[in-house]
Design a protein around this motif. Structure first.
Motif, PDB file in Angstrom:
ATOM      1  N   GLU A 100       0.829  -1.210   0.000  1.00 56.73           N
ATOM      2  CA  GLU A 100       0.000   0.000   0.000  1.00 56.73           C
ATOM      3  C   GLU A 100       0.861   1.256   0.000  1.00 56.73           C
ATOM      4  N   LEU A 103       2.293   1.701  -3.533  1.00 56.92           N
ATOM      5  CA  LEU A 103       1.270   2.104  -4.486  1.00 56.92           C
ATOM      6  C   LEU A 103       0.800   3.533  -4.235  1.00 56.92           C
ATOM      7  N   LEU A 173       0.913  -4.233 -12.050  1.00 53.51           N
ATOM      8  CA  LEU A 173       0.564  -3.536 -10.812  1.00 53.51           C
ATOM      9  C   LEU A 173       0.552  -2.024 -11.033  1.00 53.51           C
ATOM     10  N   ARG A 174       1.561  -1.515 -11.716  1.00 52.28           N
ATOM     11  CA  ARG A 174       1.613  -0.078 -11.995  1.00 52.28           C
ATOM     12  C   ARG A 174       0.455   0.354 -12.877  1.00 52.28           C
ATOM     13  N   MET A 176      -2.499  -1.111 -13.171  1.00 55.89           N
ATOM     14  CA  MET A 176      -3.734  -1.198 -12.398  1.00 55.89           C
ATOM     15  C   MET A 176      -3.915   0.024 -11.514  1.00 55.89           C
ATOM     16  N   MET A 177      -2.801   0.524 -10.967  1.00 54.47           N
ATOM     17  CA  MET A 177      -2.864   1.664 -10.053  1.00 54.47           C
ATOM     18  C   MET A 177      -3.113   2.973 -10.783  1.00 54.47           C
ATOM     19  N   ARG A 201      -7.695   3.898  -4.047  1.00 55.60           N
ATOM     20  CA  ARG A 201      -7.291   3.065  -5.181  1.00 55.60           C
ATOM     21  C   ARG A 201      -6.095   2.191  -4.810  1.00 55.60           C
ATOM     22  N   CYS A 205      -6.134  -1.818  -5.111  1.00 60.06           N
ATOM     23  CA  CYS A 205      -5.135  -2.517  -5.924  1.00 60.06           C
ATOM     24  C   CYS A 205      -4.333  -3.508  -5.082  1.00 60.06           C
ATOM     25  N   LEU A 208      -6.510  -6.627  -4.603  1.00 55.40           N
ATOM     26  CA  LEU A 208      -6.571  -7.456  -5.801  1.00 55.40           C
ATOM     27  C   LEU A 208      -5.262  -8.195  -6.040  1.00 55.40           C
ATOM     28  N   PHE A 209      -4.164  -7.482  -5.844  1.00 52.89           N
ATOM     29  CA  PHE A 209      -2.852  -8.082  -6.093  1.00 52.89           C
ATOM     30  C   PHE A 209      -2.565  -9.193  -5.089  1.00 52.89           C
TER      31      PHE A 209
END
Length: 218
Positions: A100, A103, A173-174, A176-177, A201, A205, A208-209
């Motif tokens: 977290e 992100l 991941l990037r 998605m964010m 967000r 994310c 989900l990850f």
């Protein structure tokens, strides 16, 4: 009689000059403003020097070309992102906290008005000035990905997540964010998200990850 007052004497000579590092920072901020207002092609070195309150000679001494100035501007922004992700703090965090935090920092960087405006500039002027596209890719995208991918690989080595390809997973991941809100903001269909939206967000994310990559106990 008038009371005696001590007279404060000013030191003689010229005021102490700024060090080069401080001058570079002032010039970079002035360049950022000029690039945002006028674009890369139109922004002039003379205007940037005037905005920064320095001579063009000083500017050219510290930044020999406009491309050098643009490259350092991007590096300065990414440096702030790297500082926000102190390796010691990340190393002490558990998987969820670290994810977290990473992100959130990435979202604050990529979804800021400043970054979105800069990306519009790079995309709009990269055909005429391919050097700015190369600079943005190397100094922004590659560097942020390297830090995030490195952190993911450490989690794989610790056995807390299972990833067949950490490099590809980092890209996902990037994306998605940042991709969807960044694209909407770049096309001026929605405003850039605020800090609360970015935090929400980042949390989603991370959920989900972790659900997709967490190691399932035997």
């Amino acid at each position: 009689m008038l009371p005696n007052h001590k007279i404060e004497r000013r030191p003689r000579g010229r005021p102490q000059a700024r060090c080069d590092e401080d001058t570079r920072s002032v010039i970079i901020e002035a360049a950022n403003k000029q690039f945002h207002q006028n674009g890369y092609a139109t922004a002039s070195i003379a205007a940037i020097a005037q905005e920064a309150g320095v001579s063009t000679k000083t500017l050219y001494r510290l930044f020999p070309t406009k491309a050098d100035l643009f490259s350092d501007l991007i590096s300065d922004r990414i440096g702030r992102f790297l500082l926000a992700l102190d390796p010691t703090t990340l190393a002490a965090a558990d998987l969820r906290q670290g994810l977290e935090r990473m992100l959130m920092a990435y979202g604050m960087l990529t979804l800021s008005e400043d970054t979105i405006t800069m990306m519009r500039l790079v995309i709009g002027e990269s055909d005429r000035f391919p050097e700015i596209a190369a600079s943005f890719y190397e100094n922004a995208i590659v560097r942020t990905n390297a830090l995030m991918e490195g952190w993911l690989r450490k989690q794989v080595d610790r056995g807390v997540i299972a990833l067949a390809d950490p490099h590809a997973a980092c890209g996902m991941l990037r994306g998605m964010m940042a991709m969807e809100p960044q694209r909407a903001a770049m096309l001026r269909q929605q405003p850039a998200p605020g800090i609360e939206e970015i935090a929400a967000r980042a949390k989603m994310c991370a959920d989900l990850f972790m659900n997709g990559a967490a190691v399932v106990p035997a």
